[in-house]
Design a protein around this motif. Sequence first.
Motif, short mmCIF file in Angstrom:
data_model
loop_
_atom_site.label_atom_id
_atom_site.label_comp_id
_atom_site.label_asym_id
_atom_site.label_seq_id
_atom_site.Cartn_x
_atom_site.Cartn_y
_atom_site.Cartn_z
N SER A 5 28.52 45.30 66.45
CA SER A 5 29.52 46.00 65.63
C SER A 5 30.45 45.01 64.93
N VAL A 6 30.84 43.97 65.63
CA VAL A 6 31.73 42.96 65.05
C VAL A 6 31.01 42.26 63.90
N VAL A 7 29.76 41.90 64.09
CA VAL A 7 28.99 41.21 63.06
C VAL A 7 28.83 42.12 61.85
N ARG A 8 28.51 43.39 62.09
CA ARG A 8 28.34 44.33 60.99
C ARG A 8 29.64 44.49 60.20
N LEU A 9 30.76 44.64 60.91
CA LEU A 9 32.05 44.81 60.27
C LEU A 9 32.44 43.57 59.45
N LEU A 10 32.30 42.39 60.04
CA LEU A 10 32.63 41.16 59.33
C LEU A 10 31.75 40.96 58.10
N THR A 11 30.48 41.28 58.23
CA THR A 11 29.56 41.10 57.12
C THR A 11 29.91 42.03 55.97
N TRP A 12 30.15 43.30 56.26
CA TRP A 12 30.45 44.25 55.19
C TRP A 12 31.80 43.98 54.55
N ILE A 13 32.79 43.57 55.33
CA ILE A 13 34.08 43.21 54.73
C ILE A 13 33.92 41.95 53.87
N GLY A 14 33.12 41.00 54.34
CA GLY A 14 32.84 39.80 53.56
C GLY A 14 32.14 40.12 52.25
N LEU A 15 31.17 41.02 52.29
CA LEU A 15 30.50 41.42 51.05
C LEU A 15 31.47 42.12 50.10
N ALA A 16 32.34 42.95 50.64
CA ALA A 16 33.31 43.66 49.80
C ALA A 16 34.27 42.69 49.12
N THR A 17 34.77 41.71 49.88
CA THR A 17 35.68 40.75 49.27
C THR A 17 34.96 39.88 48.24
N GLY A 18 33.71 39.55 48.51
CA GLY A 18 32.93 38.77 47.55
C GLY A 18 32.65 39.55 46.27
N LEU A 19 32.33 40.83 46.40
CA LEU A 19 32.09 41.65 45.22
C LEU A 19 33.37 41.85 44.42
N LEU A 20 34.49 42.01 45.10
CA LEU A 20 35.77 42.14 44.41
C LEU A 20 36.10 40.85 43.66
N GLY A 21 35.88 39.71 44.30
CA GLY A 21 36.08 38.43 43.62
C GLY A 21 35.16 38.27 42.43
N GLY A 22 33.92 38.69 42.57
CA GLY A 22 32.96 38.63 41.47
C GLY A 22 33.36 39.53 40.31
N LEU A 23 33.87 40.71 40.62
CA LEU A 23 34.34 41.60 39.56
C LEU A 23 35.54 41.01 38.83
N LEU A 24 36.43 40.35 39.58
CA LEU A 24 37.57 39.71 38.94
C LEU A 24 37.16 38.53 38.07
N ILE A 25 36.06 37.87 38.43
CA ILE A 25 35.54 36.80 37.59
C ILE A 25 34.91 37.38 36.33
N ALA A 26 34.20 38.50 36.48
CA ALA A 26 33.56 39.14 35.34
C ALA A 26 34.57 39.74 34.37
N PHE A 27 35.68 40.25 34.91
CA PHE A 27 36.72 40.87 34.09
C PHE A 27 38.05 40.17 34.38
N PRO A 28 38.26 38.99 33.80
CA PRO A 28 39.45 38.20 34.14
C PRO A 28 40.76 38.78 33.61
N ASN A 29 40.69 39.70 32.67
CA ASN A 29 41.91 40.25 32.10
C ASN A 29 42.57 41.28 33.00
N VAL A 30 41.93 41.66 34.08
CA VAL A 30 42.51 42.63 35.01
C VAL A 30 43.75 42.05 35.68
N LEU A 31 43.68 40.78 36.07
CA LEU A 31 44.82 40.07 36.65
C LEU A 31 45.15 38.87 35.78
N PRO A 32 45.94 39.06 34.72
CA PRO A 32 46.20 37.92 33.83
C PRO A 32 47.02 36.81 34.48
N ALA A 33 47.99 37.15 35.30
CA ALA A 33 48.83 36.13 35.94
C ALA A 33 48.37 35.95 37.39
N GLY A 34 47.94 34.75 37.71
CA GLY A 34 47.53 34.46 39.09
C GLY A 34 46.11 34.87 39.42
#
Length: 97
Positions: A5-34
């Motif tokens: 359960s711990v491995v599954r939770l860590l993996t899915w949270i890691g994938l979610a943070t990675g996808l969020l970071g990837g979306l912010l790279i694809a659409f950089p104007n969402v967060l113009p400052a910082g």
Amino acid sequence: MPAASVVRLLTWIGLATGLLGGLLIAFPNVLPAGGPWVQLALGIATLVLAFRARKIGIAEIDGFDGRLSLAAALLGFLVVFFAGQVAFGILVDVANP
């Protein structure tokens, strides 16, 4: 909490943070400052979560198949790479007025 359960939770949270970071790279104007700093933080968080999941999975789960956590780690490396380039460019611009 069982190790699976711990491995599954860590993996899915890691994938979610990675996808969020990837979306912010694809659409950089969402967060113009910082934006690059948030992307770097998400990429590092992705790497930490993915490798923590792999460590626990390899150590405590017989027949551990770590392909999903490996995919999360690769996604984290990509986010850190692309966000790092932008952040470095910002630092160079600040240093050379």
